[in-house]
Design a protein around this motif. Structure first.
Motif, PDB file in Angstrom:
ATOM      1  N   ALA A   1      71.519  55.291  43.833  1.00  0.00           N
ATOM      2  CA  ALA A   1      70.053  55.349  43.671  1.00  0.00           C
ATOM      3  C   ALA A   1      69.169  54.279  44.178  1.00  0.00           C
ATOM      4  O   ALA A   1      70.287  53.428  45.102  1.00  0.00           O
ATOM      5  N   ALA A   2      68.406  54.295  44.853  1.00  0.00           N
ATOM      6  CA  ALA A   2      67.854  53.799  45.749  1.00  0.00           C
ATOM      7  C   ALA A   2      67.605  52.107  44.933  1.00  0.00           C
ATOM      8  O   ALA A   2      66.918  51.591  43.846  1.00  0.00           O
ATOM      9  N   PRO A   3      67.387  50.730  45.714  1.00  0.00           N
ATOM     10  CA  PRO A   3      66.902  49.375  45.314  1.00  0.00           C
ATOM     11  C   PRO A   3      65.687  49.970  44.475  1.00  0.00           C
ATOM     12  O   PRO A   3      66.230  48.540  43.511  1.00  0.00           O
ATOM     13  N   GLY A   4      64.865  50.429  44.611  1.00  0.00           N
ATOM     14  CA  GLY A   4      63.899  50.190  44.058  1.00  0.00           C
ATOM     15  C   GLY A   4      64.030  50.325  42.214  1.00  0.00           C
ATOM     16  O   GLY A   4      63.733  49.901  40.922  1.00  0.00           O
TER      17      GLY A   4
ATOM     18  N   GLY B   1      62.647  62.476  58.654  1.00  0.00           N
ATOM     19  CA  GLY B   1      63.788  62.672  57.578  1.00  0.00           C
ATOM     20  C   GLY B   1      63.609  60.851  56.541  1.00  0.00           C
ATOM     21  O   GLY B   1      64.247  60.736  56.271  1.00  0.00           O
ATOM     22  N   ALA B   2      62.384  60.764  56.886  1.00  0.00           N
ATOM     23  CA  ALA B   2      61.983  58.932  55.858  1.00  0.00           C
ATOM     24  C   ALA B   2      62.268  59.084  55.106  1.00  0.00           C
ATOM     25  O   ALA B   2      62.597  57.977  53.673  1.00  0.00           O
ATOM     26  N   LEU B   3      61.141  60.185  54.318  1.00  0.00           N
ATOM     27  CA  LEU B   3      60.673  60.813  53.341  1.00  0.00           C
ATOM     28  C   LEU B   3      61.738  62.551  53.052  1.00  0.00           C
ATOM     29  O   LEU B   3      60.587  62.988  54.334  1.00  0.00           O
ATOM     30  N   ILE B   4      62.720  62.333  51.602  1.00  0.00           N
ATOM     31  CA  ILE B   4      62.866  63.763  51.434  1.00  0.00           C
ATOM     32  C   ILE B   4      62.587  64.164  50.176  1.00  0.00           C
ATOM     33  O   ILE B   4      63.268  63.744  49.352  1.00  0.00           O
ATOM     34  N   TYR B   5      62.214  65.520  49.953  1.00  0.00           N
ATOM     35  CA  TYR B   5      61.582  65.996  48.127  1.00  0.00           C
ATOM     36  C   TYR B   5      62.995  67.420  48.444  1.00  0.00           C
ATOM     37  O   TYR B   5      62.530  68.581  49.075  1.00  0.00           O
TER      38      TYR B   5
ATOM     39  N   VAL C   1      64.017  61.065  48.185  1.00  0.00           N
ATOM     40  CA  VAL C   1      65.265  60.562  48.350  1.00  0.00           C
ATOM     41  C   VAL C   1      64.728  60.199  49.619  1.00  0.00           C
ATOM     42  O   VAL C   1      63.570  60.038  50.676  1.00  0.00           O
ATOM     43  N   THR C   2      65.038  58.775  49.974  1.00  0.00           N
ATOM     44  CA  THR C   2      64.527  57.749  51.091  1.00  0.00           C
ATOM     45  C   THR C   2      65.317  57.258  51.760  1.00  0.00           C
ATOM     46  O   THR C   2      66.703  57.127  51.503  1.00  0.00           O
ATOM     47  N   ARG C   3      65.448  56.915  53.437  1.00  0.00           N
ATOM     48  CA  ARG C   3      66.417  57.110  54.117  1.00  0.00           C
ATOM     49  C   ARG C   3      65.655  55.238  54.113  1.00  0.00           C
ATOM     50  O   ARG C   3      64.608  54.440  54.308  1.00  0.00           O
ATOM     51  N   GLN C   4      66.793  54.356  53.751  1.00  0.00           N
ATOM     52  CA  GLN C   4      66.950  52.886  53.793  1.00  0.00           C
ATOM     53  C   GLN C   4      67.427  52.858  54.942  1.00  0.00           C
ATOM     54  O   GLN C   4      67.087  53.206  56.958  1.00  0.00           O
ATOM     55  N   PRO C   5      67.298  50.979  55.571  1.00  0.00           N
ATOM     56  CA  PRO C   5      67.080  50.684  56.595  1.00  0.00           C
ATOM     57  C   PRO C   5      68.028  50.973  57.269  1.00  0.00           C
ATOM     58  O   PRO C   5      68.384  50.437  59.095  1.00  0.00           O
ATOM     59  N   ASP C   6      69.526  50.934  56.698  1.00  0.00           N
ATOM     60  CA  ASP C   6      70.179  51.327  57.430  1.00  0.00           C
ATOM     61  C   ASP C   6      71.184  51.965  57.610  1.00  0.00           C
ATOM     62  O   ASP C   6      71.701  52.847  58.673  1.00  0.00           O
ATOM     63  N   GLY C   7      69.800  53.058  57.797  1.00  0.00           N
ATOM     64  CA  GLY C   7      70.321  54.522  58.367  1.00  0.00           C
ATOM     65  C   GLY C   7      70.620  55.690  56.154  1.00  0.00           C
ATOM     66  O   GLY C   7      70.502  56.706  57.162  1.00  0.00           O
TER      67      GLY C   7
END
Length: 142
Positions: A53-56, A95-99, A118-124
């Motif tokens: 899961a993403a940080p949010g 690729g920063a945001l993928i559906y 799905v989101t790309r995080q700062p660490d890739g």
């Protein structure tokens, strides 16, 4: 001669390992991650499911057990699908945001469409930032 040999070795290595280039594709990477989370749900493995899961999402559900309870209650088709298959995918902003569209046949016989964000995080790395489920929805694309 050394330069030619080095180029030959690099070409051979590239030809022998097409998976390394393929594994870097954000669509494939995130599809594999979604499958990993679905398999974790099927095994009641809250730790693995929560780790994707993403940080949010983790901010809204700061404990893996709260997250798992929410998924069980509100996302039954995703939590324990009968069968599922990937539909269409869309990559935005390189690729920063993928559906991903996931077509689900529920254990109750009902059909569902889940749209994963799905989101790309700062660490890739990538993390699942949300899922929208719709009952009896035909694939219309995303």
């Amino acid at each position: 001669m050394r330069a030619f040999l080095a180029v030959l070795i690099l070409c051979a290595a590239s030809a022998l390992s097409p998976l390394s280039a393929h594994a870097e594709d954000p669509i494939d990477t995130t599809r594999t991650m979604i499958e990993e989370q679905i398999k974790a749900f099927l095994k009641d493995d809250a730790e693995t499911a929560y780790s994707l899961a993403a940080p949010g999402i983790k901010a809204m559900y700061p404990d893996k057990n709260l997250f798992f309870a929410m998924v069980k209650k509100s996302y039954e088709p995703v939590y324990h699908p009968g069968n599922y298959a990937f539909g269409r995918s869309r990559s935005i902003d390189n690729g920063a945001l993928i559906y991903h569209e996931v077509l689900i046949s529920g254990r109750d016989g009902k059909d569902w469409t889940a749209i994963y964000q799905v989101t790309r995080q700062p660490d890739g790395s990538y993390r699942i930032n949300g899922v929208q489920i719709m009952p009896d929805a035909d694939s219309k694309g995303i």
